[in-house]
Enzyme design. Structure first.
Site, short mmCIF file in Angstrom:
data_model
loop_
_atom_site.label_atom_id
_atom_site.label_comp_id
_atom_site.label_asym_id
_atom_site.label_seq_id
_atom_site.Cartn_x
_atom_site.Cartn_y
_atom_site.Cartn_z
CG ASP A 190 -2.33 0.57 0.81
OD1 ASP A 190 -2.35 1.74 0.37
OD2 ASP A 190 -3.35 -0.11 0.94
CG HIS A 261 -4.16 2.19 -2.39
ND1 HIS A 261 -4.28 2.74 -1.13
CD2 HIS A 261 -5.41 2.19 -2.92
CE1 HIS A 261 -5.56 3.03 -0.90
NE2 HIS A 261 -6.27 2.72 -1.97
CD GLU A 329 -9.83 4.09 -1.49
OE1 GLU A 329 -10.63 4.77 -0.84
OE2 GLU A 329 -8.81 3.57 -1.01
C1 ACM Z 1 -10.80 -0.25 0.03
O1 ACM Z 1 -11.30 -0.16 1.17
N1 ACM Z 1 -10.23 0.79 -0.54
C2 ACM Z 1 -10.84 -1.49 -0.69
#
Ligand code: ACM
Length: 537
Positions: A190, A261, A329
């Site tokens: 991440d 991410h 995201e």
């Molecule tokens: C997430 O909670 N962005 C998968």
């Protein structure tokens, strides 16, 4: 409201004072019978085949660890009282995990209809053994017949925001096993760190695995500490985890989250950033999304990286049929602001930046599929019509899972409202957990297959999982507190299915379950809606 409260109080105190038998997750059939089986060191475990011995090992280690018992395992029953483990050969197709368990005063018999089923019979037996005791335990006589409602029953664990030791990961996996769960979704990368050892990209480990500090307090925080934080798992450690899980019939699904991410990746290799000249570090804060650039640039270096990194991941996790590539995201603003990305779009006749996301995702997916694996991504992947229905959707937003099932994707349900266990579970946890309120009742109340779904669409729901994001969970004991008892509720949703669920009965079962958490040395939340904090002795 008052009546409910009184009934629940009575239920809980009744369960506290009588040795009423119960199993979580609720089995298909459970009958209490007269008498007890005396479990002590004179008892032998009988297990002949390799599969039988595998389940026997778990049972004997459990009895030793938690009760100090030392039972020997033999290949054939002798004169001693015995716990007999057998994988039953049945001609008809069975559901993976189907089993039968008979506790009689003279013998305990566990029958798996396949090896996995035998392992779950052991888990049910464990639930029938009194949680308190030493040397001699009275196991109530009973008959259990059981099978799971869903094929996929799992838990996710974020080891990036905070990292956990291999021993803690193993403990987490044991909790899954004890709840008859069979998938461990390991969130390994991440913005705050890359936790996978890489031979081809060593700077992911020297640079990308460490952040310079951590945000203090709840996001946006009151500043940063200046403690370097991080680390990564070596290939040998990850293999150790896979083998440990496999021994418990659990598949480890690794996740490398791309194309967003990725702050840790672009800190290590700025050539993959849309802003390579600005020096970056792995994130020290949470909630990156559109606040800091964390996307991969669409360039040849990134394309090669995606192929290499997923090949490395599959080499390590070759046992898993599923490989997770994230895809959640991705803010388009970074690609919009980048002249090179805009030029890339023009060359490929792309109508918007979403197609850059799709392009990068497709490289990961093709790499995964070329190796014979099934690619899993968060529900954003449904935006790409070209991706095909071979990808599995992991739903986290609202009703996107229902939409996915209706559109013909295989789906793993983990909608944040019901399944994110990082969210506070009782009042007054505002400063220690994510905001919102996901009580035990909310988690238990989740129905992954609503009646509105067609029979065909319902078949596309593989099952589901709970998610454990760790921004506010720096220690394993705090993780346990977030998990329990909500994870036990999730186990019931996906093992028992909607027809077998009953919130009142589940709450009555909690007192035994709390005793089990104590036995396991696990932290847990004792708050019950309408009752408040249940007093423990
Ligand atoms: C997430 O909670 N962005 C998968």
């Amino acid at each position: 409201m008052k009546k409910t409260l009184l009934t629940l109080c009575a239920g809980l105190s009744a369960a506290l004072s009588f040795a009423q038998i119960s199993i979580i997750p609720e089995p298909l059939k459970l009958e209490q019978r007269p008498g007890v089986f005396l479990l002590n060191n004179h008892v032998e475990i009988v297990a002949a085949s390799v599969d039988e011995q595998q389940s026997a090992r778990f049972l004997s280690e459990y009895l030793h660890k938690h009760y100090g018992l030392k039972l020997s395992t033999v290949a054939q029953a002798g004169a001693k009282p015995a716990i007999v483990l057998a994988v039953k050969n049945v001609a008809t197709p069975v559901v993976a995990g189907e089993y039968e368990l008979t506790v009689a005063p003279e013998q305990i018999r566990l029958h798996g209809f396949n090896p996995q089923g035998l392992f779950y019979a052991v888990q049910s037996l464990i639930q029938l053994i009194p949680a308190k005791g030493y040397w001699q335990l009275e196991v109530p006589a009973a008959y259990v017949y059981d099978k799971p409602a869903f094929e996929y029953r799992g838990m996710h664990f974020d080891v990036v925001r905070h990292m956990f030791t291999v021993d803690e990961i193993k403990k987490y996996i044991d909790y899954l096993a004890l709840h008859k769960m069979n998938y461990f979704h390991w969130h390994l990368t991440d913005d705050q760190g890359w936790r996978i050892e890489s031979a081809k990209y060593p700077k992911l480990n020297t640079v990308g695995a460490y952040r310079e500090g951590t945000i203090i307090g709840m996001f946006p925080g009151t500043g940063f500490d200046s403690t370097r934080y991080g680390g990564y798992y070596t290939v040998a450690q990850m293999r150790e985890v896979v083998d440990y899980a496999k021994e418990r019939y659990i598949t480890v699904i690794p996740e490398a989250d791309i194309p967003a991410h990725c702050m840790a990746v672009i800190a290590a290799y700025p050539e993959m950033s849309t802003t390579p000249d600005s020096i970056r570090k792995p994130a020290s804060t949470w909630g990156i999304y559109n606040r800091q650039n964390n996307v991969l640039a669409p360039n040849p270096y990134t394309f090669q990286f995606l192929k290499d990194i997923f090949n490395e991941l599959i080499d390590i996790f070759h046992d898993s049929p599923y490989i997770h590539f994230g895809a959640d995201e991705a803010s388009r603003m970074w690609w919009r602001a980048s002249p090179e990305s805009q030029e890339f779009m023009r060359r490929h006749n792309m109508k918007d930046e979403g197609e850059i996301q799709d392009y990068l995702v497709r490289i990961a997916v093709e790499t995964i599929q070329k190796r014979g694996k099934i690619a899993v991504g968060w529900d954003e992947i449904m935006n790409d019509a070209q991706l095909g229905k071979e990808v599995v959707v992991m739903n986290w937003r609202g009703t996107r899972g229902i939409e996915a099932a209706n559109r013909g994707y295989q789906v793993i349900m983990t909608p944040s409202r019901f399944s994110y266990l990082n969210i506070m579970q009782k009042p007054n946890e505002e400063m220690t957990a994510h905001r919102g309120m996901t009580t035990l009742d909310v988690v238990y109340g989740y129905n992954p297959v609503p009646d509105t779904l067609s029979a065909q669409a319902a078949k596309n729901i593989m099952g589901g999982q709970g998610c454990m994001w760790t921004e506010y969970y720096p220690t394993f004991s705090k993780v346990e507190y977030a998990l329990f008892p909500r994870m036990s509720a999730i186990a019931e949703t996906f093992w028992s299915g909607q027809e077998r669920k009953d919130l009142g009965r589940f709450k009555q079962k909690l007192s035994k379950q709390f005793d089990l958490y104590d036995l396991w040395g696990a932290q847990y939340c004792t708050y019950v809606v309408d009752i408040g904090d249940v007093k423990r002795r």
